[in-house]
Design an enzyme around this catalytic site. Structure first.
Site, PDB file in Angstrom:
ATOM      1  N   ARG A 237       0.859  -1.179   0.000  1.00 34.20           N
ATOM      2  CA  ARG A 237       0.000   0.000   0.000  1.00 34.20           C
ATOM      3  C   ARG A 237       0.896   1.229   0.000  1.00 34.20           C
ATOM      4  NH1 ARG A 237      -3.915  -2.163  -1.334  1.00 34.20           N
ATOM      5  NH2 ARG A 237      -5.946  -2.279  -0.338  1.00 34.20           N
ATOM      6  N   GLU A 266      -1.600   8.197  -3.830  1.00 29.67           N
ATOM      7  CA  GLU A 266      -1.966   7.839  -5.203  1.00 29.67           C
ATOM      8  C   GLU A 266      -3.399   8.261  -5.524  1.00 29.67           C
ATOM      9  OE1 GLU A 266      -1.265   3.552  -4.663  1.00 29.67           O
ATOM     10  OE2 GLU A 266      -3.409   3.229  -4.962  1.00 29.67           O
ATOM     11  N   HIS A 284      -1.266   0.558  -9.475  1.00 32.21           N
ATOM     12  CA  HIS A 284      -2.036  -0.251  -8.508  1.00 32.21           C
ATOM     13  C   HIS A 284      -2.857  -1.327  -9.247  1.00 32.21           C
ATOM     14  CE1 HIS A 284      -3.987  -0.125  -4.230  1.00 32.21           C
ATOM     15  NE2 HIS A 284      -4.001  -1.348  -4.725  1.00 32.21           N
TER      16      HIS A 284
HETATM   17  C1  DGY Z   1      -6.571  -5.027  -2.648  1.00 31.84           C
HETATM   18  O1  DGY Z   1      -7.382  -5.923  -2.913  1.00 31.84           O
HETATM   19  O2  DGY Z   1      -6.393  -4.619  -1.514  1.00 31.84           O
HETATM   20  C2  DGY Z   1      -5.843  -4.463  -3.802  1.00 31.84           C
HETATM   21  O3  DGY Z   1      -4.949  -3.499  -3.438  1.00 31.84           O
HETATM   22  C3  DGY Z   1      -6.825  -3.943  -4.830  1.00 31.84           C
HETATM   23  O4  DGY Z   1      -6.374  -4.339  -6.040  1.00 31.84           O
END
Ligand code: DGY
Length: 318
Positions: A237, A266, A284
């Site tokens: 993240r 982001e 992402h």
């Molecule tokens: C999640 O599922 O947490 C991912 O980051 C989304 O693609």
């Protein structure tokens, strides 16, 4: 009896809309844009809604939850739910579901795609070819790092970390991992402390969930422990890495390269990353195969339908 009202914050697949329409009155469906709703917009849309289908990019904080007085359940189409104030949901008795498991293998594939692209300078050499600079073959052209035989360090040995470990073993890598709690998915990887992992790995892959404890989990002091030849891969993240520190370290040659799928703030990112050839940047998309994104959307929809039918949620968080 009137169907309960559902807000869907983003474009989802038609098959899910069809399934949801049988059970819900879809009050808002943001088909026209991928831009997240602003906080006032989200509050306004949720004023009468009992159900919310959201994504990782929607910030559902305590104010939004407090204003959504009719809300009974949130289904996020993601495994990570750090964008939602789960404690505020719990306090209000609002149920929350996420989409674990269905994206594990696809996300692990992408961790490797980013690792390989970073090691073998795929983006940089493609830019070279596309810009017409390639005039001939040379021994020292775009020499990268070998992946086979290298040491892979996985920070966070959950489901996705375990799937990355399996891929590492398949590539003939020595696999280390570090996890705060006892890991269940070791897949041939060796548990080491955080410092050993940073010092020994040729590739450090971050898969820790974001939380106040993992905010800036990797910053200058950690990057400086890494080998100057090492690569950092972040598919966790934005905010897990202190991006300013990473940029400074890359500029100063403290590590070789980075592969980044997530960024602090982001979709904005530090403009300095764009100036560096040794950073592979993606938007992402680690879970983004059509099949997996379809499964994520369907699972979120199934959780909503289960709730409205009084059945147990398939993948509850709360
Ligand atoms: C999640 O599922 O947490 C991912 O980051 C989304 O693609």
């Amino acid at each position: 009896m009137a169907k309960p009202s559902l807000v869907i914050t983003r474009r989802i697949y038609p098959e899910a809309i069809e399934a949801l329409s049988a059970h819900f009155n879809i009050a808002f469906e943001n088909q026209a844009s991928d831009t997240p709703l602003t906080k006032p917009e989200l509050i306004e849309k949720l004023a009468q809604a009992q159900y919310l289908f959201c994504t990782v990019a929607d910030k559902v904080d305590a104010d939004v939850i407090a204003a959504a007085t009719q809300l009974k359940m949130i289904a996020t189409g993601a495994v990570g739910y750090n964008n939602i104030d789960a404690a505020a949901c719990k306090a209000r008795g609002i149920r929350l579901s996420n989409t674990p498991d269905v994206l594990t293998e696809t996300t692990a594939d992408f961790a490797f795609a980013l690792l390989m692209a970073t090691a073998r300078r795929v983006s940089e050499s493609e830019r070279y070819v596309r810009s017409g600079q390639w005039k001939g073959w040379a021994f020292d052209q775009f020499t990268g790092m070998d992946v086979h035989g290298a040491t892979l360090g996985i920070m966070g040995m959950g489901r996705i970390g375990g799937a990355i470990a399996k891929r590492g073993a398949g590539f003939g890598m020595q696999v280390l991992y570090h996890n705060r709690s006892q890991a269940k998915q070791e897949n041939g990887a060796r548990l080491v402390d955080r410092e050993t992992l940073l010092k020994s790995s040729d590739f450090v892959v971050l898969v820790v969930p974001y939380s106040p404890e993992t905010h800036h989990f990797i910053q200058a002091k950690d990057i400086h422990l890494m080998k100057p030849t090492a690569c950092l891969i972040n598919i966790a993240r934005g905010g897990v890495v202190k991006d300013d520190d990473l940029l400074a370290a890359l500029r100063a040659g403290k590590i070789r390269a980075a592969g980044l799928d997530v960024f602090e703030g982001e979709p904005a990112l530090l403009p300095g990353f764009l100036e560096l050839e040794n950073v592979v940047l993606t938007p992402h998309i680690a879970s983004s195969s059509r099949a997996t994104r379809g499964r994520m959307v369907s699972l979120a929809a199934e959780n909503l339908i289960a709730h409205v039918q009084g059945l147990p949620l398939k993948t509850p968080v709360i």
